[in-house]
Design a protein around this motif. Structure first.
Motif, PDB file in Angstrom:
ATOM      1  N   ARG A  56       0.776  -1.295   0.043  1.00  0.00           N
ATOM      2  CA  ARG A  56      -0.034  -0.040   0.099  1.00  0.00           C
ATOM      3  C   ARG A  56       0.786   1.370  -0.102  1.00  0.00           C
ATOM      4  NH1 ARG A  56      -1.520   3.756  -1.203  1.00  0.00           N
ATOM      5  NH2 ARG A  56      -3.500   4.968  -0.555  1.00  0.00           N
ATOM      6  N   GLY A  57       2.105   1.208   0.685  1.00  0.00           N
ATOM      7  CA  GLY A  57       2.999   2.504   0.784  1.00  0.00           C
ATOM      8  C   GLY A  57       3.823   2.588  -0.656  1.00  0.00           C
ATOM      9  N   LEU A 331      -5.375  -0.961   2.571  1.00  0.00           N
ATOM     10  CA  LEU A 331      -4.769  -1.988   2.042  1.00  0.00           C
ATOM     11  C   LEU A 331      -4.795  -1.867   0.473  1.00  0.00           C
ATOM     12  CD1 LEU A 331      -6.713  -4.717   4.228  1.00  0.00           C
ATOM     13  CD2 LEU A 331      -4.297  -3.793   4.512  1.00  0.00           C
ATOM     14  N   ARG A 332      -4.203  -2.578  -0.348  1.00  0.00           N
ATOM     15  CA  ARG A 332      -4.138  -2.553  -1.846  1.00  0.00           C
ATOM     16  C   ARG A 332      -5.184  -3.851  -2.263  1.00  0.00           C
ATOM     17  NH1 ARG A 332       0.730  -1.131  -5.276  1.00  0.00           N
ATOM     18  NH2 ARG A 332      -0.865  -0.254  -6.753  1.00  0.00           N
ATOM     19  N   PHE A 333      -5.252  -4.752  -1.256  1.00  0.00           N
ATOM     20  CA  PHE A 333      -5.952  -6.089  -2.005  1.00  0.00           C
ATOM     21  C   PHE A 333      -6.950  -6.816  -1.124  1.00  0.00           C
ATOM     22  CE2 PHE A 333      -2.490  -7.307   1.011  1.00  0.00           C
ATOM     23  CZ  PHE A 333      -2.997  -8.354   1.634  1.00  0.00           C
ATOM     24  N   LEU A 361     -12.362   2.819  -0.106  1.00  0.00           N
ATOM     25  CA  LEU A 361     -12.313   4.188   0.261  1.00  0.00           C
ATOM     26  C   LEU A 361     -12.168   5.003  -1.078  1.00  0.00           C
ATOM     27  CD1 LEU A 361      -9.245   3.643   2.538  1.00  0.00           C
ATOM     28  CD2 LEU A 361     -11.524   4.237   3.034  1.00  0.00           C
ATOM     29  N   ALA A 362     -12.489   6.299  -0.887  1.00  0.00           N
ATOM     30  CA  ALA A 362     -12.503   7.215  -2.171  1.00  0.00           C
ATOM     31  C   ALA A 362     -11.363   6.973  -2.967  1.00  0.00           C
ATOM     32  CB  ALA A 362     -12.714   8.584  -1.737  1.00  0.00           C
ATOM     33  N   ASP A 363     -10.121   6.781  -2.619  1.00  0.00           N
ATOM     34  CA  ASP A 363      -8.878   6.860  -3.478  1.00  0.00           C
ATOM     35  C   ASP A 363      -8.815   5.577  -4.211  1.00  0.00           C
ATOM     36  OD1 ASP A 363      -8.109   5.216  -1.136  1.00  0.00           O
ATOM     37  OD2 ASP A 363      -6.472   6.483  -0.644  1.00  0.00           O
TER      38      ASP A 363
END
Length: 493
Positions: A56-57, A331-333, A361-363
């Motif tokens: 995620r970072g 998180l990304r997944f 999330l909005a992003d």
């Protein structure tokens, strides 16, 4: 917040083996000396690209286009390299550009053959040291003939100015954001880690000294300059100089009640995942002895992180629940891609589905399910009302960075020392995969949770309430000005 420690995950990984991840296990390169094909090497980079899609970072400090271009350069270097050394350095250099303190080819998580090939070299400087304002200052001489006294400045090594050496090595070292104080701290040699960051990169980049001796230009504490030669030492020799290590069943922290009534708790390590020691019970019993103390000082300066071992202390100081101020966990997944599951070791297979049920999330990312509750500290009794000081510094970058942040938010603890590692914009961690690249056998740590500040924050660590730093003269005299200031503050109360 994130969990890690330079030696923490070593113990975890050594106990996992293939049995712990049997559904995903497959053979890896058996020996570091194997010569993988170009196709296999390209496969490593393909696995790395997909594994990083879970990070995620990854784009906190770089755009997707910048990261993609750097991976392309890594692939070029990966294919052109003729040795494991070169590929390890290329991987470390690339991962350092992510500017994440938990993303690196972890020394302790490499396979045994890789460790022996890369790290077991008789190139080490025979002394411990720290960097102060870009100057290499000796802490202790580890040679057979004590030549260097504490506080000595090493100005050049084999003709290379120490400051220039630091600047070259720093590009291979992990840290969050542009917090170079953390990178610099990692490039000191404390004598407390079985594999030191400086030893690894200095050995791989500079190699053995010509003629078998390190040539040093030094400045003694009295100001006199001198040129000396010192024989390098091996990994085993460095490790024999380490202080006695806990056996896994006994206490790893130490406390004393000073004659002035101030209790000093020294906690150099919170990496206790694989320890059988009941640290919670030990800490609870010890905290119960403190009501008569004049004050408490917690020394975390050598502690990168691990478990949230400071939470029971904060729980005794607060009277309402305490949550991390102003951060959201992303998180990304939802689930890990089946195509790379076999390359991702971990100690908890629930991490593979940790995004399931998370709030979109909005992003475009996912909020970690139950993330806030995981980090909230509930008050416990009996409460402690004595003054509490914590000694901090640039090594604090994971759970100890989180502790310092929570301690500041509680209003119950005063922080002494230097700016922490970590980053006030947020860091990455919380759960990990150990990504293994099968052609080379190299591993890199992959943090899964990104902690993001909800308001604008500086790209920097947490500042202490009282800034105090040791100088070379303090080291020469055996003084600890940070501890002295904390004791003085408690005495005034």
């Amino acid at each position: 917040m994130p969990i890690n420690r330079r030696q923490t995950l070593c113990a975890l990984n050594s106990t996992l083996g293939t049995a712990a991840i049997a559904p995903f296990a497959m053979p890896f390169a058996a020996r570091a000396a194997d010569a993988p094909s170009a196709v296999d090497l390209k496969g490593d980079i393909a696995i790395l690209r997909e594994a990083l899609s879970l990070h995620r970072g990854l784009h906190r400090y770089s755009t997707p286009a910048q990261i993609a271009a750097r991976i392309d350069l890594l692939e070029r270097d990966w294919l052109a390299a003729s040795s494991l050394d070169a590929r390890y350095l290329a991987l470390a250099r690339f991962l350092a550009t992510i500017r994440c303190g938990h993303s690196y080819p972890n020394f302790f998580n490499q396979r045994k053959a890789v460790k022996a090939d890369l790290f077991d070299r008789p190139t080490r400087l025979p002394f411990t040291f720290r960097w102060i304002d870009g100057r290499m200052i000796v802490l202790a001489d580890q040679s057979d003939i004590a030549t260097l006294s504490p506080g000595t400045e090493v100005r050049a090594i084999n003709g290379v100015p120490a400051r220039a050496m630091l600047q070259r090595l720093i590009g291979y070292v992990r840290a969050d954001g542009h917090n170079d104080a953390k990178r610099t701290a990692l490039l000191g040699v404390s004598g407390g880690d079985s594999i030191e960051t400086f030893d690894v990169f200095h050995g791989l980049i500079y190699g053995a000294p010509a003629g078998g001796m390190h040539r040093l230009l030094i400045r003694k504490p009295d100001g006199r300059d001198a040129s000396i030669s010192m024989a390098p030492i091996s990994l085993a020799a460095r490790q024999t100089k380490m202080p006695p290590q806990p056996d896994g069943d006994g206490p790893v922290w130490d406390w004393t009640m000073r004659p002035d009534g101030v209790a000093l708790l020294t906690m150099p390590n919170w990496g206790l995942y694989n320890s059988k020691w009941n640290w919670r019970g030990w800490l609870d019993d010890w905290l119960s002895t403190l009501p008569g103390a004049r004050g408490l000082i917690i020394d975390l300066r050598d502690n990168e992180g691990g478990e949230d071992c400071g939470d029971p202390i904060l729980a005794r100081l607060i009277d309402t629940p305490l949550s991390p101020p102003g951060y959201v966990q992303k998180l990304r997944f939802e689930r890990t891609p089946p195509s790379i599951d076999r390359y991702l070791d971990t100690w908890d297979n629930s991490f593979r589905t940790m995004g399931v049920g998370g709030k979109p999330l909005a992003d475009g990312f996912i909020e970690r399910p139950g993330g806030k509750a995981i980090l909230t500290i509930a008050p416990t009794v009996p409460r402690l009302t004595l003054p509490v000081a914590t000694l901090i510094g640039p090594t604090n970058s994971s759970a100890t960075f989180q502790f310092a942040t929570m301690a500041r938010a509680s209003g119950k603890v005063r922080l002494f020392g230097e700016t922490t590692g970590g980053n006030r914009r947020g860091i990455n961690g919380g759960a990990f995969f150990f990504a293994r690249l099968p052609a080379t056998g190299l591993e890199f740590d992959l943090p899964l949770v990104g902690y993001f500040a909800t308001t604008s924050q500086p790209d920097a660590g947490l500042e202490p309430d009282v800034r105090v730093a040791a100088r070379p003269a303090d080291i020469a005299a055996g003084r600890d000005p940070v501890l002295e200031r904390a004791v003085e503050w408690i005495g005034r109360g």
